[in-house]
Scaffold this motif. Structure first.
Motif, short mmCIF file in Angstrom:
data_model
loop_
_atom_site.label_atom_id
_atom_site.label_comp_id
_atom_site.label_asym_id
_atom_site.label_seq_id
_atom_site.Cartn_x
_atom_site.Cartn_y
_atom_site.Cartn_z
N LEU A 165 -18.88 33.55 -19.15
CA LEU A 165 -18.94 35.02 -19.10
C LEU A 165 -19.88 35.38 -17.97
O LEU A 165 -21.03 34.94 -17.94
N GLU A 166 -19.37 36.15 -17.00
CA GLU A 166 -20.21 36.48 -15.84
C GLU A 166 -19.76 37.78 -15.22
O GLU A 166 -18.60 38.18 -15.31
N PHE A 167 -20.73 38.48 -14.60
CA PHE A 167 -20.38 39.65 -13.80
C PHE A 167 -19.49 39.20 -12.65
O PHE A 167 -19.62 38.10 -12.12
N ILE A 205 -29.22 42.26 -9.60
CA ILE A 205 -28.08 43.06 -9.13
C ILE A 205 -27.49 42.46 -7.85
O ILE A 205 -26.28 42.32 -7.70
N GLU A 206 -28.35 42.06 -6.93
CA GLU A 206 -27.87 41.48 -5.68
C GLU A 206 -27.14 40.16 -5.93
O GLU A 206 -26.15 39.85 -5.25
N SER A 207 -27.59 39.39 -6.91
CA SER A 207 -26.95 38.11 -7.20
C SER A 207 -25.53 38.32 -7.71
O SER A 207 -24.65 37.48 -7.48
N ILE A 208 -25.29 39.43 -8.37
CA ILE A 208 -23.93 39.75 -8.82
C ILE A 208 -23.02 39.98 -7.62
O ILE A 208 -21.88 39.51 -7.57
N ARG A 209 -23.54 40.68 -6.62
CA ARG A 209 -22.73 41.00 -5.45
C ARG A 209 -22.39 39.75 -4.63
O ARG A 209 -21.36 39.71 -3.96
N ARG A 210 -23.22 38.75 -4.70
CA ARG A 210 -22.99 37.53 -3.92
C ARG A 210 -22.12 36.52 -4.67
O ARG A 210 -21.72 35.51 -4.08
N PHE A 211 -21.84 36.78 -5.95
CA PHE A 211 -21.08 35.81 -6.74
C PHE A 211 -19.60 35.88 -6.38
O PHE A 211 -19.07 36.95 -6.11
N PRO A 212 -18.88 34.75 -6.39
CA PRO A 212 -17.45 34.76 -6.04
C PRO A 212 -16.64 35.67 -6.96
O PRO A 212 -16.96 35.82 -8.15
#
Length: 247
Positions: A165-167, A205-212
């Motif tokens: 489960l991930e953003f 929040i930034e880590s969500i944007r960088r996730f595939p």
């Protein structure tokens, strides 16, 4: 193909040396451990509780089977899994998060959980140990996601199942812009208000944007050896449940 040099990895919107990321992520979660529920409420508007319920329903835990809940320090997923009678091992690289989880388990009178400080990329468990592997809102913080996926595959039995489960990235027109504005502008401010820690919330929040995105991450799961890989979007993909099987 990523433009990031091989000796660096993403840490939010910046790139850091590979050796630094684990340390930096550890500092973030030590900082937010005591306020982790508040953090999730701030980032999801409280909906993370419903998403976790849905996630565990997809896992379908059964009495007597063994489940590894990776990056599950505070126990949110493990508590839900254990209601089935499954034997759950809660693993996390961050001792502060595990301490919060163990304290919560005592307060809720939830016995039988095994707690272990583990690095998702180099698990100490033997091959083919678990019937299921779960990870919720944790894999985006791993330094080498491919190594964590390979380890998940290794420790699962044949016929074992992987659930994450991930953003992710929502594809709903308009909603993406609204959530982007909310998360970038409001969540760090809420972090300062609730936990006196704006920087950690900004990183999350930034880590969500960088996730595939969903297709790319599904491809990574397949490359790790899993089959029948699926991605179930929630809110158009703002959050996703990825799953796969080891055969």
């Amino acid at each position: 193909m990523s433009d990031t040099p091989p000796d660096t990895v993403s840490f939010g919107y910046t790139d850091v040396a590979v050796a630094e990321k684990t340390t930096k992520v550890g500092e973030v979660f030590r900082s937010v451990a005591a306020k982790y529920d508040l953090m999730n409420d701030a980032m999801s508007g409280g909906m993370h509780r419903l998403w976790k319920d849905r996630f565990v329903r997809r896992v379908k835990p059964r009495a007597g089977e063994t489940i590894l809940d990776m990056a599950g320090g505070t126990g949110d997923i493990a508590f839900r899994l254990s209601r089935s009678g499954a034997q759950v091992t809660v693993a996390d690289i961050n001792g502060a998060m595990l301490e919060v989880g163990m304290e919560r388990a005592v307060k809720r009178a939830i016995p039988g959980l095994v707690w272990a400080e583990e690095n998702a990329e180099t698990l100490s468990f033997g091959d083919a140990r678990f019937d299921a592997y779960t990870i919720a809102f944790g894999i985006r913080n791993v330094t080498h996601i491919d190594r964590a996926l390979a380890e998940a595959h290794r420790v699962l039995k044949r016929g074992g199942r992987f659930f994450c489960l991930e953003f992710s990235t929502t594809v709903w027109p308009g909603f993406a812009d609204v959530y982007d504005a909310y998360s970038h502008r409001m969540v760090p401010k809420l972090g300062k208000l609730l936990a006196n820690d704006e920087d950690s919330y900004r990183y999350l929040i930034e880590s969500i944007r960088r996730f595939p995105d969903m297709p790319r991450f599904a491809g990574m799961i397949e490359q790790a050896g899993f089959v029948r890989v699926t991605a179930e979007p929630i809110l158009g993909g703002l959050v996703a449940i990825h799953s796969g099987w080891k055969i």
